[in-house]
Each structure stands twice: as structure tokens, then as C-alpha cells.
Design a protein around this motif. Structure first.
Motif, PDB file in Angstrom:
ATOM      1  N   UNK A  81       9.501  14.917  -0.006  1.00 49.11           N
ATOM      2  CA  UNK A  81       9.226  14.687  -1.459  1.00 49.11           C
ATOM      3  C   UNK A  81       9.520  13.221  -2.177  1.00 49.11           C
ATOM      4  N   UNK A  82      10.282  12.520  -1.182  1.00 50.04           N
ATOM      5  CA  UNK A  82      10.845  11.316  -1.613  1.00 50.04           C
ATOM      6  C   UNK A  82       9.733  10.195  -1.273  1.00 50.04           C
ATOM      7  N   UNK A  83       8.466  10.566  -0.610  1.00 46.83           N
ATOM      8  CA  UNK A  83       7.559   9.878  -0.150  1.00 46.83           C
ATOM      9  C   UNK A  83       6.116  10.098  -0.918  1.00 46.83           C
ATOM     10  N   UNK A  84       5.695   9.280  -1.634  1.00 48.63           N
ATOM     11  CA  UNK A  84       4.421   9.206  -2.403  1.00 48.63           C
ATOM     12  C   UNK A  84       3.089   8.603  -1.271  1.00 48.63           C
ATOM     13  N   UNK A  85       2.248   9.652  -1.389  1.00 46.17           N
ATOM     14  CA  UNK A  85       1.258   8.999  -0.303  1.00 46.17           C
ATOM     15  C   UNK A  85       0.259   8.112  -0.902  1.00 46.17           C
ATOM     16  N   UNK A  86       0.015   6.974  -0.730  1.00 48.06           N
ATOM     17  CA  UNK A  86      -0.977   6.052  -1.230  1.00 48.06           C
ATOM     18  C   UNK A  86      -2.178   6.035  -0.347  1.00 48.06           C
ATOM     19  N   UNK A  87      -3.157   6.887  -0.071  1.00 42.28           N
ATOM     20  CA  UNK A  87      -4.081   6.602   0.785  1.00 42.28           C
ATOM     21  C   UNK A  87      -5.452   7.321   0.433  1.00 42.28           C
ATOM     22  N   UNK A  88      -6.564   6.400   0.670  1.00 46.53           N
ATOM     23  CA  UNK A  88      -7.802   6.974   0.392  1.00 46.53           C
ATOM     24  C   UNK A  88      -8.563   8.353   1.213  1.00 46.53           C
ATOM     25  N   UNK A 121       6.855  -0.034  -0.967  1.00 47.71           N
ATOM     26  CA  UNK A 121       5.693   0.466  -0.115  1.00 47.71           C
ATOM     27  C   UNK A 121       5.337  -0.104   1.085  1.00 47.71           C
ATOM     28  N   UNK A 122       5.108   0.995   2.094  1.00 43.00           N
ATOM     29  CA  UNK A 122       5.374   0.486   3.483  1.00 43.00           C
ATOM     30  C   UNK A 122       3.612   0.647   3.664  1.00 43.00           C
ATOM     31  N   UNK A 123       3.116  -0.332   4.618  1.00 46.31           N
ATOM     32  CA  UNK A 123       1.386  -0.132   5.013  1.00 46.31           C
ATOM     33  C   UNK A 123       1.668   0.615   6.386  1.00 46.31           C
ATOM     34  N   UNK A 124       0.796   1.399   6.338  1.00 50.79           N
ATOM     35  CA  UNK A 124       0.866   2.266   7.680  1.00 50.79           C
ATOM     36  C   UNK A 124      -0.583   1.869   8.075  1.00 50.79           C
ATOM     37  N   UNK A 265      -4.106   3.385   4.017  1.00 54.26           N
ATOM     38  CA  UNK A 265      -2.737   4.522   3.972  1.00 54.26           C
ATOM     39  C   UNK A 265      -1.290   3.683   3.905  1.00 54.26           C
ATOM     40  N   UNK A 266      -0.925   3.803   2.731  1.00 53.70           N
ATOM     41  CA  UNK A 266       0.571   3.405   2.410  1.00 53.70           C
ATOM     42  C   UNK A 266       1.253   4.557   2.092  1.00 53.70           C
TER      43      UNK A 266
END
Ligand code: OGA
Ligand code: MN
Length: 284
Positions: A81-88, A121-124, A265-266
Motif C-alpha cells: 500500500x506504500x506504492x502508488x502505481x503510475x502506469x498507463x 518516483x521510480x521509473x520501471x 510504468x513508474x
């Protein structure tokens, strides 16, 4: 000073060149990174960090308590839950599409009673071109106002309303239920540096105790002023970049400038800051 750094732009930011978050880090080195972050007005870049989700969370936690993203339950990782998915594309089935996250100038968690201190914010995986993020320095924005304008905004509160383009009906219904409008001071004193920073964003609909008609021209001016290119930095992502920003003295914007058939995807952790603001009604 044992870390090596290089400025990111004239406006703000610093890159730390020789850290590896996959290895243990002493408190002394961590302290230097924290100092560099504060000294360069709240923007930090670490490249080549091929780390696990657990390592991302553990490093973030050294900065303070982490948000569990209860305000956006459809955007967080169901196990972390500590990770927010910023992905298309949804990273895990059932999550909302994060394609439109951050596509207006904002500061994270401004529409809440405990706005974010920092975001990491980490770029995957990033597209071959674009998908950039812009940042702007809100100390510089405040310092660049005339004395008259500083007086005018000194006691104003901006009403921040959380929203997003192109979201599902479920997202919108959740949002309306759990995220009432929050009034935040337009000028905040940074608790660690003692400097004043402008605190506004495109989610601000009006100033408290003023009509929307009265507020709009001032909001528009402040955003235009705060986002002048000379106050800013534009980040071109590479896989395994981590960018950390200080939400108390910067704003940011996802440009959405990329080919949507490619994956972006970040993943973000959010360090909580000090309590600020109050819930309010949105006047007509
Ligand atoms: C965020 C955000 C910008 C981006 O993660 O808080 O606003 O470019 N992201 O994805
Ligand atoms: Mn954001």
C-alpha cells in the motif's frame, strides 16, 4: 562531504552520482543526501537504481512515515500500500489506469490534511521518447513576487479539490466520498529550511472567503508566474531513475507527451509531512 553531486538545472535540483540503494547506506551518507536535497530546493535524482519494491519502500522510510494511499485505493499496489502505481496499463488486475495521474500542476496530497513532505518516483519502464515530468521551484516563485503581491496572498487559503481526467465511475464515486475539498495556506513556511514557498496548484478552485470570480484571475496569475520556465526543470526519464521531490517547495506536472501504445510504468512512495489545512465547503 563524501557524495558526488551535480546540479540538474539553474532553477532547482541535484543529481547524486555515486549511490547504490541496493547496498547498505550509512546514516552519514544518508544525512548528506538529505542535506543535498534540502540545499537544492527539494529535487533529487538518483540514476541506475535497479532495486526491489522492498528496497524502494525501505529507503523512502528513512525520510519519514509513508502514506498508504488511502485516498486513492484503486491506484495503490494491492500488496504494497506504500506504492502508488503510475502506469498507463494496470500493473495488477483491478487497478485503475494511471495514465492521467499528475497531468496538472500540483503538489502531492495537497487536497488532504497531511500533505506530502516528499515523493520518490521510480521509473520501471519508460517510453522511447517523452513521458517527461516538469518540476518548478516554489521558493523562487514566492521570492519573485512583488511586495504588494506578497501582502495580497499572505493570508489567503486555496481550496484544493482532488480530481482526475478520464477516470472510472468507481474512482470518481470513491473520490467524492473520501476526499472533500481542503483549504491550504497559499504561503507556507518550510519546516526544515524556514523559507517561505508558494503553495498552489491547478486543483485550486477558489480562495476561501472569496468568490470563484474574484479568485480565478489571481489563481491563474500565480500558476502562470510559478511555472515560468526559468524556475523549472524537465526530467527525461530513464529506466531505474528515482526522482525525489519536496512537495512543500515544488510543484510538478506529468506532460503525457508520449506514444500511448508504449508502456510507461513508474512507482511512487509518499513521505508524509506535517499537518496543514482544513476541510471546507466549495462555495459557488
Ligand atoms: C506523481 C506524479 C508525474 C509523472 O507520481 O505524483 O505526479 O510524470 N507523476 O508521472
Ligand atoms: Mn504528483
Amino acid at each position: 562531504m563524501s557524495i558526488k553531486t551535480a546540479p540538474l538545472s539553474y532553477g532547482l535540483g541535484v543529481e547524486v552520482l555515486d549511490v547504490d540503494l541496493a547496498s547498505p547506506m550509512s546514516d552519514a551518507v544518508f544525512g548528506e543526501i538529505r542535506q543535498a536535497f534540502l540545499a537544492h530546493d527539494g529535487l533529487l535524482l538518483l540514476r541506475n537504481q535497479a532495486i526491489t519494491r522492498e528496497q524502494h519502500i525501505a529507503f523512502s522510510r528513512r525520510f519519514g512515515d509513508l502514506d498508504t494511499h488511502d485516498a486513492v485505493p484503486l491506484d495503490r499496489h494491492p500488496q504494497y500500500h506504500e506504492l502508488l502505481m503510475v502506469a498507463n496499463e494496470p500493473v495488477v488486475e483491478g487497478l485503475s489506469n494511471g495514465r492521467y495521474i499528475g497531468q496538472q500542476w500540483h503538489s502531492d496530497l495537497a487536497p488532504s490534511l497531511r500533505p506530502a513532505m516528499g515523493s520518490l518516483l521510480r521509473a520501471v519502464q519508460v517510453p522511447s521518447a517523452g513521458g517527461d515530468t516538469m518540476f518548478t521551484n516554489m521558493y523562487a516563485a514566492y521570492d519573485g513576487l512583488s511586495e504588494g503581491m506578497k501582502k495580497l496572498v499572505a493570508d489567503l487559503h486555496g481550496v484544493h479539490v482532488r480530481g482526475r481526467k478520464n477516470v472510472s465511475a468507481e474512482w470518481e464515486a470513491n473520490n467524492r466520498r473520501i476526499n472533500p475539498p481542503v483549504a491550504q495556506p497559499v504561503v507556507r513556511v518550510h519546516p526544515e529550511t524556514g523559507r517561505k514557498a508558494l503553495y498552489i496548484g491547478e486543483a485550486v478552485q477558489t480562495f476561501e472567503a472569496m468568490t470563484q470570480e474574484e479568485s480565478r484571475p489571481i489563481i491563474d496569475f500565480l500558476i502562470r508566474h510559478a511555472t515560468r520556465p526559468q524556475f523549472g526543470y524537465r526530467h527525461r526519464w530513464r529506466n531505474n531513475d528515482i526522482v525525489m521531490w519536496d512537495n512543500r517547495c515544488t510543484m510538478h506536472l506529468a506532460l503525457g507527451d508520449y506514444d500511448q501504445s508504449q508502456r510507461r510504468h513508474l512507482e511512487r512512495t509518499t513521505v508524509l509531512g506535517t499537518p496543514s489545512g482544513h476541510i471546507c465547503e466549495l462555495a459557488a
